[in-house]
Scaffold this motif. Structure first.
Motif, PDB file in Angstrom:
ATOM      1  N   TYR A  96      30.395  45.753  46.521  1.00 59.47           N
ATOM      2  CA  TYR A  96      31.040  47.028  46.207  1.00 59.47           C
ATOM      3  C   TYR A  96      30.179  47.929  45.323  1.00 59.47           C
ATOM      4  CZ  TYR A  96      35.368  45.108  48.086  1.00 59.47           C
ATOM      5  OH  TYR A  96      36.327  44.572  48.916  1.00 59.47           O
ATOM      6  N   GLY A  97      28.963  47.468  44.998  1.00 63.54           N
ATOM      7  CA  GLY A  97      28.097  48.288  44.158  1.00 63.54           C
ATOM      8  C   GLY A  97      28.557  48.372  42.721  1.00 63.54           C
ATOM      9  N   VAL A  98      29.081  47.278  42.191  1.00 63.59           N
ATOM     10  CA  VAL A  98      29.593  47.240  40.819  1.00 63.59           C
ATOM     11  C   VAL A  98      28.733  46.279  40.007  1.00 63.59           C
ATOM     12  CG1 VAL A  98      31.584  46.646  39.383  1.00 63.59           C
ATOM     13  CG2 VAL A  98      31.927  47.767  41.574  1.00 63.59           C
ATOM     14  N   THR A  99      28.464  46.640  38.775  1.00 60.14           N
ATOM     15  CA  THR A  99      27.665  45.777  37.903  1.00 60.14           C
ATOM     16  C   THR A  99      28.489  44.578  37.449  1.00 60.14           C
ATOM     17  OG1 THR A  99      26.462  47.709  37.104  1.00 60.14           O
ATOM     18  CG2 THR A  99      26.313  45.690  35.787  1.00 60.14           C
ATOM     19  N   PRO A 100      28.009  43.350  37.659  1.00 60.76           N
ATOM     20  CA  PRO A 100      28.755  42.176  37.191  1.00 60.76           C
ATOM     21  C   PRO A 100      28.807  42.124  35.669  1.00 60.76           C
ATOM     22  CG  PRO A 100      27.063  41.579  38.815  1.00 60.76           C
ATOM     23  CD  PRO A 100      26.789  42.986  38.401  1.00 60.76           C
ATOM     24  N   LEU A 101      29.892  41.621  35.151  1.00 61.68           N
ATOM     25  CA  LEU A 101      30.069  41.487  33.708  1.00 61.68           C
ATOM     26  C   LEU A 101      29.735  40.060  33.292  1.00 61.68           C
ATOM     27  CD1 LEU A 101      33.441  43.413  33.305  1.00 61.68           C
ATOM     28  CD2 LEU A 101      31.139  44.283  32.939  1.00 61.68           C
ATOM     29  N   GLN A 102      28.895  39.944  32.298  1.00 64.83           N
ATOM     30  CA  GLN A 102      28.490  38.611  31.852  1.00 64.83           C
ATOM     31  C   GLN A 102      29.671  37.834  31.282  1.00 64.83           C
ATOM     32  OE1 GLN A 102      25.502  37.278  32.364  1.00 64.83           O
ATOM     33  NE2 GLN A 102      26.303  35.355  31.535  1.00 64.83           N
ATOM     34  N   TYR A 103      30.582  38.552  30.633  1.00 64.60           N
ATOM     35  CA  TYR A 103      31.767  37.889  30.071  1.00 64.60           C
ATOM     36  C   TYR A 103      32.578  37.215  31.177  1.00 64.60           C
ATOM     37  CZ  TYR A 103      36.619  37.631  28.473  1.00 64.60           C
ATOM     38  OH  TYR A 103      37.895  37.202  28.209  1.00 64.60           O
ATOM     39  N   VAL A 104      32.756  37.912  32.294  1.00 66.31           N
ATOM     40  CA  VAL A 104      33.521  37.348  33.401  1.00 66.31           C
ATOM     41  C   VAL A 104      32.771  36.179  34.034  1.00 66.31           C
ATOM     42  CG1 VAL A 104      34.621  37.877  35.604  1.00 66.31           C
ATOM     43  CG2 VAL A 104      34.601  39.583  33.785  1.00 66.31           C
ATOM     44  N   CYS A 105      31.440  36.292  34.136  1.00 70.79           N
ATOM     45  CA  CYS A 105      30.644  35.174  34.665  1.00 70.79           C
ATOM     46  C   CYS A 105      30.796  33.926  33.796  1.00 70.79           C
ATOM     47  CB  CYS A 105      29.173  35.581  34.756  1.00 70.79           C
ATOM     48  SG  CYS A 105      28.829  36.877  35.967  1.00 70.79           S
ATOM     49  N   ASP A 106      30.791  34.111  32.498  1.00 73.92           N
ATOM     50  CA  ASP A 106      30.985  32.967  31.597  1.00 73.92           C
ATOM     51  C   ASP A 106      32.359  32.343  31.773  1.00 73.92           C
ATOM     52  OD1 ASP A 106      28.469  33.543  30.668  1.00 73.92           O
ATOM     53  OD2 ASP A 106      29.174  34.641  28.899  1.00 73.92           O
ATOM     54  N   VAL A 107      33.355  33.190  31.986  1.00 76.25           N
ATOM     55  CA  VAL A 107      34.711  32.660  32.203  1.00 76.25           C
ATOM     56  C   VAL A 107      34.770  31.832  33.479  1.00 76.25           C
ATOM     57  CG1 VAL A 107      37.095  33.315  32.690  1.00 76.25           C
ATOM     58  CG2 VAL A 107      35.839  34.482  30.878  1.00 76.25           C
ATOM     59  N   PHE A 108      34.176  32.339  34.551  1.00 73.68           N
ATOM     60  CA  PHE A 108      34.179  31.596  35.820  1.00 73.68           C
ATOM     61  C   PHE A 108      33.402  30.288  35.696  1.00 73.68           C
ATOM     62  CE2 PHE A 108      35.307  35.668  37.988  1.00 73.68           C
ATOM     63  CZ  PHE A 108      36.420  35.188  38.653  1.00 73.68           C
ATOM     64  N   GLN A 109      32.304  30.286  34.955  1.00 71.68           N
ATOM     65  CA  GLN A 109      31.557  29.048  34.755  1.00 71.68           C
ATOM     66  C   GLN A 109      32.379  28.029  33.973  1.00 71.68           C
ATOM     67  OE1 GLN A 109      27.862  30.126  32.899  1.00 71.68           O
ATOM     68  NE2 GLN A 109      27.041  31.141  34.743  1.00 71.68           N
ATOM     69  N   ALA A 110      33.082  28.503  32.934  1.00 78.16           N
ATOM     70  CA  ALA A 110      33.928  27.583  32.166  1.00 78.16           C
ATOM     71  C   ALA A 110      35.060  27.029  33.020  1.00 78.16           C
ATOM     72  CB  ALA A 110      34.483  28.304  30.942  1.00 78.16           C
ATOM     73  N   VAL A 111      35.614  27.854  33.897  1.00 73.64           N
ATOM     74  CA  VAL A 111      36.686  27.385  34.773  1.00 73.64           C
ATOM     75  C   VAL A 111      36.173  26.333  35.746  1.00 73.64           C
ATOM     76  CG1 VAL A 111      38.232  28.113  36.630  1.00 73.64           C
ATOM     77  CG2 VAL A 111      38.036  29.492  34.568  1.00 73.64           C
ATOM     78  N   GLU A 112      34.955  26.536  36.248  1.00 78.62           N
ATOM     79  CA  GLU A 112      34.388  25.579  37.208  1.00 78.62           C
ATOM     80  C   GLU A 112      34.015  24.262  36.546  1.00 78.62           C
ATOM     81  OE1 GLU A 112      31.144  25.746  40.873  1.00 78.62           O
ATOM     82  OE2 GLU A 112      31.055  27.203  39.227  1.00 78.62           O
ATOM     83  N   GLN A 113      33.594  24.318  35.301  1.00 77.23           N
ATOM     84  CA  GLN A 113      33.199  23.096  34.604  1.00 77.23           C
ATOM     85  C   GLN A 113      34.385  22.248  34.188  1.00 77.23           C
ATOM     86  OE1 GLN A 113      30.784  24.421  31.358  1.00 77.23           O
ATOM     87  NE2 GLN A 113      29.098  25.136  32.691  1.00 77.23           N
ATOM     88  N   ASN A 114      35.577  22.829  34.078  1.00 79.30           N
ATOM     89  CA  ASN A 114      36.794  22.081  33.703  1.00 79.30           C
ATOM     90  C   ASN A 114      37.811  22.193  34.829  1.00 79.30           C
ATOM     91  OD1 ASN A 114      35.825  21.551  30.931  1.00 79.30           O
ATOM     92  ND2 ASN A 114      36.108  23.751  30.666  1.00 79.30           N
ATOM     93  N   PRO A 115      37.659  21.398  35.869  1.00 78.60           N
ATOM     94  CA  PRO A 115      38.518  21.574  37.049  1.00 78.60           C
ATOM     95  C   PRO A 115      39.955  21.131  36.867  1.00 78.60           C
ATOM     96  CG  PRO A 115      37.068  19.692  37.331  1.00 78.60           C
ATOM     97  CD  PRO A 115      36.661  20.351  36.058  1.00 78.60           C
ATOM     98  N   GLU A 116      40.250  20.413  35.801  1.00 80.15           N
ATOM     99  CA  GLU A 116      41.606  19.886  35.623  1.00 80.15           C
ATOM    100  C   GLU A 116      42.445  20.719  34.664  1.00 80.15           C
ATOM    101  OE1 GLU A 116      41.332  15.882  34.413  1.00 80.15           O
ATOM    102  OE2 GLU A 116      40.392  15.170  36.272  1.00 80.15           O
ATOM    103  N   GLU A 117      41.850  21.649  33.961  1.00 81.27           N
ATOM    104  CA  GLU A 117      42.578  22.442  32.969  1.00 81.27           C
ATOM    105  C   GLU A 117      43.182  23.697  33.609  1.00 81.27           C
ATOM    106  OE1 GLU A 117      40.112  23.382  29.715  1.00 81.27           O
ATOM    107  OE2 GLU A 117      39.817  21.293  29.079  1.00 81.27           O
ATOM    108  N   LEU A 118      44.307  24.150  33.033  1.00 82.21           N
ATOM    109  CA  LEU A 118      44.912  25.406  33.472  1.00 82.21           C
ATOM    110  C   LEU A 118      44.101  26.586  32.945  1.00 82.21           C
ATOM    111  CD1 LEU A 118      48.700  24.616  32.938  1.00 82.21           C
ATOM    112  CD2 LEU A 118      47.410  24.549  35.071  1.00 82.21           C
ATOM    113  N   VAL A 119      44.150  27.683  33.668  1.00 75.61           N
ATOM    114  CA  VAL A 119      43.317  28.839  33.354  1.00 75.61           C
ATOM    115  C   VAL A 119      44.192  29.948  32.786  1.00 75.61           C
ATOM    116  CG1 VAL A 119      41.716  30.553  34.274  1.00 75.61           C
ATOM    117  CG2 VAL A 119      41.744  28.229  35.212  1.00 75.61           C
ATOM    118  N   ASP A 120      43.789  30.464  31.615  1.00 76.71           N
ATOM    119  CA  ASP A 120      44.434  31.630  31.003  1.00 76.71           C
ATOM    120  C   ASP A 120      43.462  32.797  31.071  1.00 76.71           C
ATOM    121  OD1 ASP A 120      46.527  29.961  30.433  1.00 76.71           O
ATOM    122  OD2 ASP A 120      45.995  29.685  28.324  1.00 76.71           O
ATOM    123  N   VAL A 121      43.752  33.777  31.913  1.00 76.67           N
ATOM    124  CA  VAL A 121      42.870  34.929  32.105  1.00 76.67           C
ATOM    125  C   VAL A 121      43.308  36.045  31.167  1.00 76.67           C
ATOM    126  CG1 VAL A 121      41.986  36.599  33.758  1.00 76.67           C
ATOM    127  CG2 VAL A 121      42.524  34.285  34.512  1.00 76.67           C
TER     128      VAL A 121
END
Length: 529
Positions: A96-121
């Motif tokens: 979509y031509g949008v600049t990715p946000l590093q904060y959101v990338c970090d959140v997605f990485q943390a979510v992927e590293q903890n597959p059993e925990e619930l996610v609070d966005v």
């Protein structure tokens, strides 16, 4: 394209022969400096050709042009299952031509590293655009919809139709989102409100916050009609919107059919119409058995029909906390509240600050509250002062039962207004006018005039005689002030000069003026003849 198709072949020797007749011969660059297949030449600028050009050798064929769309089709895409959550987000942003946000990338990485925990966005005050938030929600739909627990995108002033559709898809796929916060968003569009309401009807949301969302009356009506189909909703906050009679009726029908709602906040709306809005709402409230907290503050509620419906709702429902602050409640509504206080068995906390009830009404409410063993908290206003009797009653009830709390600002002590002494005010004005002239010779001390009045044999003077004494003292007083002064010390149509002098000298003691020495007569000098 092959070499035979070229209409004109140029060789190095032909170019040199053509430029022999020119003023400036062609400079031939040594081919050792370049690859074997290319020759770089310098051509006369008058030919309209660049001074530096690269010409392919005759033996080389031109490559076939490549179609970029075909090349994209031939590329093998990595399946989503092999991509990381952060890569999915970055690819969507690039699409979509949008600049990715590093904060959101970090959140997605943390979510992927903890597959059993619930996610609070938590995207509260993140400062993103509608497109950026839409990409994040679409990625959540693909990556971990079954693990979402809390979704907070408040204080962003967002929400358009595409973003609402993405949010609706996420709510439909994720049946674990229990808290949705969209406060301070833009839900004024009817289409946006309709899409969101339809999604909430089939979602698992328990707590919904839509405060300060510019929600219209029609949008509020659709929202409560959709929430009537929900079997999980427990708390709804639609405070500080533009909800009116349509929403009031729809909220009443929602309360009559829903059995899971526990807290409803309608603060800061326009629910003051009696027959069209608040009375139908309170009638349906009396049928509800699950609601425990109700906030109706800042709605300008008042009226005879409202007071009767409020009494039935307070005694018929199972409310524990009721907030009626900052409305227009007066003695008539206070009488209904007083009857409800005496009869309620479930109500525990009541907020009544910022209304127009009298001190006697507040005193009676405090008395009824103290005698009801089930009620534990009463607020008559954070900045409200009560009289001494109400303060004494409050202290007695709280001492007798420490679990009870009565909230107010303070107690008004007995402080009657100081009586106005008119004669004293008139004498002070006369004293000021005596010292008003700037020249010292014209200043007059009123105390010296009072000393003269004190030495009179007959203290009762006629009004004309008193005026003559004032003129003789040469103090300038206004005619109206002098008349008021004589009226203040009148005694049988005469002026009591003794009482006047006693009044003034009692407040401003004055010493007699110093006696000026008499000047001797000068002897006249004889004129010289």
């Amino acid at each position: 394209m092959e070499a035979e198709t070229i209409s004109e072949q140029i060789s190095l020797q032909e170019i040199v022969d053509q430029n022999e007749e020119l003023a400036e011969p062609v400079e031939i660059i040594s081919p050792e400096l370049f690859p074997e297949d290319f020759h770089q030449l310098t051509i006369c600028p008058f030919r309209g050709v660049s001074s530096k050009s690269t010409i392919a050798d005759e033996s080389e064929e031109f490559p076939e042009p490549v179609d970029p769309l075909k090349r994209l089709e031939d590329l093998e895409e990595t399946p989503l299952s092999k991509r990381s959550f952060a890569e999915i987000y970055v690819n969507e942003c690039h699409k979509y031509g949008v600049t990715p946000l590093q904060y959101v990338c970090d959140v997605f990485q943390a979510v992927e590293q903890n597959p059993e925990e619930l996610v609070d966005v938590d995207l509260n005050r993140i400062g993103c655009s509608n497109r950026q938030v839409q990409i994040i929600l679409d990625c959540l739909v693909v990556t971990c919809p079954e693990r979402l627990n809390i979704l907070n995108i408040s204080h962003n002033l967002l929400m358009n139709v595409p973003l609402t559709v993405s949010l609706a898809n996420l709510l439909q796929l994720s049946q674990r989102i229990i808290y949705l916060d969209l406060s301070h968003s833009a839900l004024g569009d009817s289409e946006v409100a309709s899409i969101l309401a339809e999604a909430l009807s089939n979602s698992a949301v328990r707590k919904l916050n839509l405060s300060h969302c510019h929600l219209t009356d029609v949008g509020g009506m659709r929202l409560f009609n959709a929430l009537a189909l929900s079997f999980t909703i427990e708390e709804v906050d639609v405070s500080w919107n533009r909800l009116e009679h349509l929403t009031g009726v729809a909220a009443g029908l929602f309360l009559s059919t829903n059995s899971t709602i526990q807290e409803l906040n309608l603060e800061g709306n326009f629910l003051y119409l009696e027959k069209e809005c608040i009375v139908p709402f309170l009638k349906e409230l009396a049928k509800n058995e699950s609601l425990r907290k109700l906030n109706l503050a800042w709605n300008a509620l008042r009226g005879t029909l409202f007071s009767a419906a409020l009494y039935k709702a307070m005694t018929g429902s199972r409310l524990e906390v009721l907030n009626l602050e900052m409305n227009c409640l007066r003695s008539e509504e206070g009488a209904s509240l007083l009857k409800a206080f005496r009869k309620c068995e479930i109500l525990k906390e009541v907020f009544l600050g910022g209304n127009f009830m009298s001190e006697d009404d507040i005193k009676e409410l405090i008395k009824a509250f103290g005698r009801n063993p089930n009620m534990k908290f009463l607020s008559v206003g954070e900045y409200q002062f009560v009289n001494k009797v109400a303060g004494r009653l409050s202290k007695r009830f709280m001492t007798r039962d420490p679990t009870k709390t009565i909230k107010f600002q303070g107690v008004i002590l007995f402080n009657p207004p100081r009586p106005v002494d008119v004669p004293e005010m008139l004498l002070e004005r006369c004293r000021f006018l005596g010292f008003k002239p700037k020249k010292k010779k014209r200043k007059r001390d009123l105390g010296h005039f009072m000393l003269q009045l004190q030495q009179l044999e007959n203290p009762l003077l006629e009004r004309d005689d008193f005026v003559m004494l004032v003129k003789k003292f040469r103090i300038k007083l206004d005619k109206s002030l002098l008349g008021s002064l004589m009226d203040a010390f009148a005694e049988r149509k005469q002026v009591d000069c003794a009482a006047m002098a006693l009044k003034y000298l009692g407040k401003y003691p004055t010493d007699p003026p110093p006696v000026k020495p008499k000047k001797g007569k000068r002897k006249k000098k004889a004129k010289a003849k």
